[in-house]
Design a protein around this motif. Structure first.
Motif, PDB file in Angstrom:
ATOM      1  N   PHE A  33       0.868  -1.179   0.000  1.00 36.48           N
ATOM      2  CA  PHE A  33       0.000   0.000   0.000  1.00 36.48           C
ATOM      3  C   PHE A  33       0.904   1.229   0.000  1.00 36.48           C
ATOM      4  CE2 PHE A  33      -2.677  -3.230   1.930  1.00 36.48           C
ATOM      5  CZ  PHE A  33      -3.921  -2.988   1.375  1.00 36.48           C
ATOM      6  N   TRP A  34       0.511   2.280  -0.740  1.00 40.68           N
ATOM      7  CA  TRP A  34       1.277   3.525  -0.798  1.00 40.68           C
ATOM      8  C   TRP A  34       0.394   4.698  -0.406  1.00 40.68           C
ATOM      9  CZ3 TRP A  34       1.989  -0.352  -4.350  1.00 40.68           C
ATOM     10  CH2 TRP A  34       3.277  -0.845  -4.478  1.00 40.68           C
ATOM     11  N   CYS A  35       0.955   5.616   0.399  1.00 44.45           N
ATOM     12  CA  CYS A  35       0.231   6.832   0.777  1.00 44.45           C
ATOM     13  C   CYS A  35       0.693   7.978  -0.116  1.00 44.45           C
ATOM     14  CB  CYS A  35       0.467   7.150   2.256  1.00 44.45           C
ATOM     15  SG  CYS A  35       2.136   7.695   2.640  1.00 44.45           S
ATOM     16  N   SER A  36       0.114   9.154   0.076  1.00 45.92           N
ATOM     17  CA  SER A  36       0.457  10.308  -0.763  1.00 45.92           C
ATOM     18  C   SER A  36       1.867  10.824  -0.493  1.00 45.92           C
ATOM     19  CB  SER A  36      -0.565  11.431  -0.565  1.00 45.92           C
ATOM     20  OG  SER A  36      -0.584  11.824   0.787  1.00 45.92           O
ATOM     21  N   ASN A  37       2.497  10.406   0.605  1.00 44.21           N
ATOM     22  CA  ASN A  37       3.899  10.776   0.891  1.00 44.21           C
ATOM     23  C   ASN A  37       4.874   9.736   0.363  1.00 44.21           C
ATOM     24  OD1 ASN A  37       3.216  13.146   2.197  1.00 44.21           O
ATOM     25  ND2 ASN A  37       3.054  12.175   4.187  1.00 44.21           N
ATOM     26  N   THR A  41       3.785   0.465   2.704  1.00 46.54           N
ATOM     27  CA  THR A  41       3.436  -0.388   3.837  1.00 46.54           C
ATOM     28  C   THR A  41       3.094  -1.752   3.281  1.00 46.54           C
ATOM     29  OG1 THR A  41       2.500   1.519   4.957  1.00 46.54           O
ATOM     30  CG2 THR A  41       1.901  -0.623   5.814  1.00 46.54           C
ATOM     31  N   ARG A  42       3.631  -2.811   3.895  1.00 45.21           N
ATOM     32  CA  ARG A  42       3.374  -4.173   3.405  1.00 45.21           C
ATOM     33  C   ARG A  42       2.803  -5.046   4.514  1.00 45.21           C
ATOM     34  NH1 ARG A  42       7.217  -7.070  -0.467  1.00 45.21           N
ATOM     35  NH2 ARG A  42       5.333  -8.287  -0.274  1.00 45.21           N
ATOM     36  N   PRO A  43       1.521  -4.871   4.863  1.00 44.96           N
ATOM     37  CA  PRO A  43       0.927  -5.768   5.860  1.00 44.96           C
ATOM     38  C   PRO A  43       0.686  -7.148   5.243  1.00 44.96           C
ATOM     39  CG  PRO A  43      -0.728  -4.289   5.018  1.00 44.96           C
ATOM     40  CD  PRO A  43       0.579  -3.855   4.411  1.00 44.96           C
ATOM     41  N   CYS A  57      -1.391   4.445   6.763  1.00 46.45           N
ATOM     42  CA  CYS A  57       0.081   4.450   6.758  1.00 46.45           C
ATOM     43  C   CYS A  57       0.576   4.577   8.197  1.00 46.45           C
ATOM     44  CB  CYS A  57       0.601   5.611   5.921  1.00 46.45           C
ATOM     45  SG  CYS A  57       2.399   5.749   5.916  1.00 46.45           S
ATOM     46  N   PRO A  58       1.433   3.658   8.667  1.00 48.53           N
ATOM     47  CA  PRO A  58       1.920   3.746  10.048  1.00 48.53           C
ATOM     48  C   PRO A  58       2.913   4.885  10.271  1.00 48.53           C
ATOM     49  CG  PRO A  58       2.907   1.870   8.949  1.00 48.53           C
ATOM     50  CD  PRO A  58       1.906   2.462   7.999  1.00 48.53           C
ATOM     51  N   ARG A  59       3.484   5.440   9.199  1.00 46.89           N
ATOM     52  CA  ARG A  59       4.477   6.511   9.362  1.00 46.89           C
ATOM     53  C   ARG A  59       3.847   7.888   9.458  1.00 46.89           C
ATOM     54  NH1 ARG A  59       9.096   5.672   5.069  1.00 46.89           N
ATOM     55  NH2 ARG A  59       9.944   7.462   6.173  1.00 46.89           N
ATOM     56  N   CYS A  60       2.836   8.168   8.604  1.00 50.13           N
ATOM     57  CA  CYS A  60       2.245   9.516   8.599  1.00 50.13           C
ATOM     58  C   CYS A  60       0.758   9.526   8.952  1.00 50.13           C
ATOM     59  CB  CYS A  60       2.472  10.185   7.242  1.00 50.13           C
ATOM     60  SG  CYS A  60       1.675   9.350   5.861  1.00 50.13           S
ATOM     61  N   GLY A  61       0.101   8.367   8.939  1.00 48.75           N
ATOM     62  CA  GLY A  61      -1.307   8.312   9.297  1.00 48.75           C
ATOM     63  C   GLY A  61      -2.270   8.592   8.154  1.00 48.75           C
ATOM     64  N   GLN A  68       0.254   2.563  -6.721  1.00 50.04           N
ATOM     65  CA  GLN A  68       1.377   3.440  -6.368  1.00 50.04           C
ATOM     66  C   GLN A  68       1.321   4.766  -7.131  1.00 50.04           C
ATOM     67  OE1 GLN A  68       5.246   1.723  -7.070  1.00 50.04           O
ATOM     68  NE2 GLN A  68       6.298   3.315  -5.941  1.00 50.04           N
ATOM     69  N   ALA A  69       0.826   4.751  -8.365  1.00 49.06           N
ATOM     70  CA  ALA A  69       0.781   5.978  -9.170  1.00 49.06           C
ATOM     71  C   ALA A  69      -0.325   6.923  -8.707  1.00 49.06           C
ATOM     72  CB  ALA A  69       0.579   5.618 -10.642  1.00 49.06           C
ATOM     73  N   ASN A  70      -1.405   6.400  -8.140  1.00 46.74           N
ATOM     74  CA  ASN A  70      -2.530   7.225  -7.704  1.00 46.74           C
ATOM     75  C   ASN A  70      -2.922   6.886  -6.272  1.00 46.74           C
ATOM     76  OD1 ASN A  70      -2.878   8.485 -10.267  1.00 46.74           O
ATOM     77  ND2 ASN A  70      -3.828   6.607 -10.993  1.00 46.74           N
ATOM     78  N   PRO A  71      -2.127   7.319  -5.293  1.00 47.38           N
ATOM     79  CA  PRO A  71      -2.507   7.038  -3.903  1.00 47.38           C
ATOM     80  C   PRO A  71      -3.696   7.904  -3.484  1.00 47.38           C
ATOM     81  CG  PRO A  71      -0.567   8.422  -3.950  1.00 47.38           C
ATOM     82  CD  PRO A  71      -0.871   8.047  -5.373  1.00 47.38           C
ATOM     83  N   PRO A  72      -4.442   7.498  -2.456  1.00 46.21           N
ATOM     84  CA  PRO A  72      -5.571   8.318  -1.999  1.00 46.21           C
ATOM     85  C   PRO A  72      -5.096   9.681  -1.489  1.00 46.21           C
ATOM     86  CG  PRO A  72      -5.540   6.187  -0.879  1.00 46.21           C
ATOM     87  CD  PRO A  72      -4.308   6.278  -1.701  1.00 46.21           C
ATOM     88  N   ALA A  73      -5.938  10.672  -1.672  1.00 44.66           N
ATOM     89  CA  ALA A  73      -5.603  12.023  -1.223  1.00 44.66           C
ATOM     90  C   ALA A  73      -5.635  12.087   0.304  1.00 44.66           C
ATOM     91  CB  ALA A  73      -6.582  13.025  -1.803  1.00 44.66           C
TER      92      ALA A  73
END
Length: 109
Positions: A33-37, A41-43, A57-61, A68-73
């Motif tokens: 999973f990829w966040c906007s930053n 994350t690989r659960p 995302c456990p790093r930024c929330g 990966q090209a279009n992560p959620p806003a």
């Protein structure tokens, strides 16, 4: 001076648990999973479990998606508003003056 206890800090039954004691582990699937930053994350999920569309995302929330090209806003953060700010959103200046005039007339009458 040592106390002579060779297994200090242990108790009966404590020891490494192996597969024989715990049972077989369920087959797992790792999903990225990829966040906007751009944090990845690989659960892991059981291979027969339903995989969610988004993951936090456990790093930024921020919410993270599988593309990966279009992560959620990231969620929009609303600033703190006072009671007066909410009242000004609902009423115009003319409405406020009319209400004030009515209240003053009631006090004087």
């Amino acid at each position: 001076m040592s106390s002579g206890n060779a297994i200090r800090g242990s108790r009966v039954g404590a020891g490494p648990m192996g597969e024989a004691e715990r049972g077989e582990a369920a087959p797992r699937t790792w999903v990225s999973f990829w966040c906007s930053n751009a944090h990845e994350t690989r659960p892991s999920f059981a291979s027969d479990a339903a995989i969610p569309e988004q993951w936090e995302c456990p790093r930024c929330g921020f919410p993270a998606g599988q593309d990966q090209a279009n992560p959620p806003a990231p969620p929009r953060v609303e600033p703190y508003k006072t009671h007066l700010a909410y009242v000004k959103e609902r009423r115009s200046d003319a409405d406020g003056e009319a209400i004030l005039a009515e209240a003053l007339a009631r006090l004087r009458g």
